[in-house]
Scaffold this active site. Structure first.
Site, short mmCIF file in Angstrom:
data_model
loop_
_atom_site.label_atom_id
_atom_site.label_comp_id
_atom_site.label_asym_id
_atom_site.label_seq_id
_atom_site.Cartn_x
_atom_site.Cartn_y
_atom_site.Cartn_z
N CYS A 515 -23.90 -13.72 -3.80
CA CYS A 515 -24.12 -12.47 -2.73
C CYS A 515 -24.46 -11.07 -3.60
CB CYS A 515 -22.82 -12.42 -2.21
SG CYS A 515 -21.23 -12.81 -3.53
N ARG A 544 -20.60 -22.47 -12.79
CA ARG A 544 -19.01 -21.77 -13.09
C ARG A 544 -18.38 -22.78 -14.32
NH1 ARG A 544 -17.34 -20.89 -6.74
NH2 ARG A 544 -19.26 -19.34 -6.08
N GLN A 562 -25.16 -24.33 -3.18
CA GLN A 562 -24.43 -24.10 -1.87
C GLN A 562 -25.47 -23.71 -0.95
OE1 GLN A 562 -21.79 -20.63 -2.53
NE2 GLN A 562 -20.03 -22.03 -2.62
N ASP A 564 -25.78 -21.50 0.80
CA ASP A 564 -25.19 -19.89 0.94
C ASP A 564 -26.08 -19.14 1.87
OD1 ASP A 564 -23.50 -18.36 0.23
OD2 ASP A 564 -24.06 -18.07 -2.06
N HIS A 566 -26.22 -14.93 3.57
CA HIS A 566 -25.55 -13.56 3.88
C HIS A 566 -26.39 -12.82 5.13
CE1 HIS A 566 -24.25 -14.69 -0.25
NE2 HIS A 566 -23.09 -14.30 0.11
N LYS A 647 -11.66 -13.18 8.28
CA LYS A 647 -12.30 -14.25 8.16
C LYS A 647 -11.97 -15.28 9.07
CE LYS A 647 -9.26 -16.41 4.33
NZ LYS A 647 -9.23 -17.17 3.26
N HIS A 697 -20.63 -13.34 5.20
CA HIS A 697 -20.84 -14.25 4.02
C HIS A 697 -20.45 -15.69 5.15
CE1 HIS A 697 -20.18 -12.00 0.43
NE2 HIS A 697 -19.69 -11.41 1.49
#
Length: 822
Positions: A515, A544, A562, A564, A566, A647, A697
């Site tokens: 992000c 991580r 991911q 992922d 945005h 969320k 997200h």
């Protein structure tokens, strides 16, 4: 992207003061502090709270003095319970404290009798206090708006007398018997009710537990879980009855009560010194001290039998309010309870205990009405742990359990557990030669050719949808100067989970999420309102620094990717973007053959900002969910939103009815402010030429690695054709047809299929069987007839013969199956 449950923290964004602005979308002259969003490769949502400063708290905490027109916000924590933990968190120097409090196994130890005698004296004191309470008539409003005022026998509902069970009986006995717990929203408390004197004020002393942060409650939602048999203490704005079958909070209460029953069995059988026994997402455990002794597998049967006896006795769960001094006397023989009391209960204050049979335990509750509600129980696992999770502290024995209100449910659970063992992705990926790990790179998967085929197919599957749904795929750097993470806020609270290193005297880190990089992309040039929505998708590699002991197959790794994305949009585009994301999610999980449930997680108590903005955002999400799923087909999860915005939690169920939280959709008001993101509006009015975007997200798979594991177990290693790493095996009936087999193989290979030929010396039957065990979707048998007709004879991996078909015809047929994700 963002957990919950439990497999890791998903979503940290540094808590900020931005939301106090009455008009969020108007540009602020400077960026305030934020909430950091921590994203989890486990995609099981867990928020780590980032506490506001004392000044911020003082500014935002309303007057909580008790009055009859408004229930104090802090009292909304009544009936809340942490759902998973390993022990209370205490800020103190730890040491071995168990000593000789447990010397040897003792059946029905003397402390049970002594403890009960003390409780009886305490109950007498509380009964005297209770006798001074003045019952007053109250009204109870049901969720459908129906207002009830009388019990079944016609007597009026009264505070201090009428319980939720009495209200349920007034509706139907069946409802009363099937309800696990009540959820109560009070209009106000009666004049003579004081939560402090009732032991309900403040945090649950058993709620701050190792590895967890304090549970955040909604500042707008005043609902609380309430024992079915506990008298009501005021007129009720809304009363809900929760059942095990369809409410997660009911399951939590049921399993929490079951842990008490199991604790009673441990005390009766062995004289264990109980410490903590919380419910989990699927079951419960109890930790206890046994000195140098330990629990063994042959103890399972005795524990199960004792739990069965306790259940048959239908022991009532009694809630008793006690003072700190009374509690210290009550638990004087248990050094672990004493430590909890001395460190977490203020002097002169009160707390609560629950008693069922011989068990008496510190607990906020609530609980089921009696032990007879537990119809089926099984002890499932034992392990060693340490008090407070610290290896320098006393060694404890942990026993896990599962329970149900129906014996059939336990049978199904056991069947699913057996399936789970067979379907363990670690077992399958080794057997099918898909993935392996090596000690020289712990937590990082080595994707073998066949495993990588599946991995890439999953990415291609999502990538195709990106193209169809208007996403722009981007690539961002793998490492950044740590200044980026200071700006986003991650460095302060997440640095220990990042891989950091020195580059020419400056500190850099591998990115743990995408992000912040996407915020830099948005800010790389001037954006217009016409450019929005901007949908940036990224399959970038993330790292991580997970603890080595936490690494578990593909569900918890250090290196992952991911799906992922945005979405940067205007305020008026929130509903359409969220609905589109939900439709995307439905498409994905329909293909996977997985069902799902939706929950709207709303404003937490300590969310910083303007309530009006939160209400607006929640309304946008609710509208999108209504449009997508229909009213009544999703539930509200009060107070469980992230600090940075509400969320949508998406709980997907696999073939074994296990719940996974992989997909997520979250609104973020904070990072756009942190990075001072803006776009030009169509307004010419001074001060309105610019506005901030809203950031959404979202992930459909979450971590690709984890989704691989979930699908592996969901399908049991029987990969559908579209993502199978072994699609076709050509089997000649004799080696003289090997050349024709190679011709057929070339055609299918050219068409994009994963195809092999078995030219080994095995018998024909053995070749077919080997192909089926290796999970090839189809075996294409070739003999004289097939060679002459330029065909193959098809059978599937379940050994169903589909017959002869022309090669070109089969290529076309299977291509259609691939396109339809069959």
């Amino acid at each position: 992207m963002d957990d919950s449950s439990r497999a890791f923290l998903t979503g940290i964004l540094t808590v900020a003061a931005l939301l106090i602005l009455p008009a969020y979308f108007a540009l602020a002259s400077e960026a305030p502090k934020q909430v950091v969003k921590e994203e989890s490769n486990s995609a099981e949502s867990k928020e780590r709270s980032l506490k506001p400063t004392a000044a911020e708290t003082d500014k935002k905490t309303p007057n909580t003095s008790n009055n009859n027109n408004r229930m104090p916000e802090e009292q909304a924590t009544q009936g809340r319970r942490a759902t998973e933990a390993q022990g209370p968190s205490m800020d103190m120097n730890q040491q071995l404290i168990g000593g000789d409090s447990f010397v040897q196994r003792t059946k029905n130890p003397e402390f049970l009798k002594t403890r009960n005698e003390i409780v009886e004296k305490i109950k007498a004191r509380r009964a005297e206090e209770f006798s001074k309470k003045v019952p007053v008539d109250i009204k109870v409003t049901m969720p459908d708006g129906n207002v009830l005022e009388k019990c079944k026998d016609g007597t009026p509902f009264q505070a201090w007398k009428t319980s939720p069970y009495d209200v349920a009986v007034a509706i139907s006995q069946g409802l009363a018997d099937s309800s696990v717990v009540a959820r109560v929203t009070y209009e106000k408390y009666v004049d003579d009710y004081d939560p402090v004197q009732d032991g309900s004020a403040g945090a649950d002393i058993m709620e701050l537990e190792e590895g967890q942060e304090e549970e955040e409650e909604s500042s707008s939602d005043k609902s609380m879980l309430w024992d079915m048999t506990r008298p009501l203490v005021g007129p009720v704005e809304k009363l809900e009855f929760l059942k095990f079958a369809n409410d997660p909070e009911a399951k939590t209460v049921f399993w929490h009560s079951s842990s008490h029953i199991m604790g009673e069995a441990l005390e009766r059988l062995f004289g264990n010194k109980l410490t903590v026994g919380p419910p989990l997402a699927n079951g419960f455990f109890y930790d206890s001290y046994m000195g140098k002794d330990n629990l063994r597998e042959d103890d399972y049967k005795a524990v199960e039998q004792e739990v069965g006896k306790i259940a048959k006795q239908k022991q009532k769960f009694e809630r008793v309010v006690i003072t700190k001094d009374e509690a210290l006397e009550l638990f004087a023989d248990n050094p672990f309870k004493v430590q909890i009391l001395t460190t977490k209960v203020p002097d002169g204050s009160r707390t609560t205990i629950y008693r069922c049979g011989d068990l008496i335990d510190l607990c906020r509750g609530p609980h089921i009405s009696h032990t007879g509600k537990v119809k089926a129980f099984a002890a499932t696992q034992i392990s060693a742990t340490n008090w407070l999770g610290d290896t320098d502290n006393d060694s404890l024995q942990r026993i896990y359990g599962i329970s149900f209100p129906d014996k059939k449910q336990l049978k199904v659970w056991k069947e699913n557990m057996e399936k789970a063992k067979e379907r363990d992705h670690r077992r399958i990926m080794a057997k099918q030669e898909l993935v392996f790990f090596h000690e020289l790179s712990p937590g990082s998967a080595f994707w073998l050719p066949h495993g990588n085929r599946i991995y890439q197919k999953l990415i291609e599957f999502i990538r195709k949808q990106y193209w169809d749904r208007g996403y722009d795929e981007v690539t961002t750097p793998n490492m950044f100067n740590l200044d980026l993470w200071h700006k986003s806020g991650h460095a302060m609270h997440y640095k220990e989970n990042m891989f950091c290193f020195d580059v020419e005297g400056q500190e850099f880190a591998m990115k743990p999420m995408n992000c912040p990089g996407h915020c830099l992309m948005f800010d790389s040039r001037i954006r217009s309102y016409r450019d929005l929505p901007l949908r940036l998708a990224d399959f970038g590699v993330l790292h991580r620094n997970e603890l080595s002991g936490a690494l578990t197959g593909l569900t918890r790794v250090r290196r992952f990717a991911q799906d992922d994305a945005h979405l940067f949009c205007r305020e008026d585009q929130i509903t359409q973007e969220v609905k589109a994301a939900l439709e995307f999610m439905k498409f994905v999980y329909d293909i996977f053959g997985m069902t799902y449930k939706l929950e709207l997680s709303t404003r937490p108590k300590k969310a910083l900002g303007d309530k009006e903005l939160w209400d607006k955002a929640e309304a946008s999400l609710a509208l999108a969910m209504d449009d997508f799923a229909g009213k009544g087909n999703w539930r509200v999860n009060p107070g469980d939103g992230a600090f940075y915005g509400p969320k949508i939690d998406i709980k997907v169920m696999d073939a074994m009815d296990r719940v996974h939280q992989c997909a997520t959709i979250q609104l973020d008001f904070q990072l756009p402010i942190r990075f001072d993101l803006k776009y030009t509006t169509d307004s010419k009015e001074e001060g309105k030429q610019f506005a901030r975007p809203v950031m959404v997200h979202r992930a459909m798979l979450g971590s690709v690695e984890r989704m691989f594991a979930v699908l592996c177990e969901h399908w049991g290693g029987k990969w559908p054709l579209w993502c199978s790493p072994r699609q076709l095996m050509i089997v000649p009936v004799h080696n003289r047809f090997n050349d024709y087999c190679e011709t057929v193989r070339a055609k299918f290979h050219q068409a994009g299929f994963y195809v092999d030929v078995d030219t080994s010396k095995n018998t024909f039957q053995k070749k077919v069987r080997n192909a089926q065990l290796a999970q090839y979707n189809y075996q294409l048998v070739v003999g004289e007839t097939e060679q002459t007709n330029e065909s193959v004879n098809v059978r599937n991996r379940d050994n169903k013969v589909e017959g002869e078909i022309k090669v070109d015809e089969l290529v076309a047929k299977l291509k259609t199956a691939l396109e339809e994700y069959k």
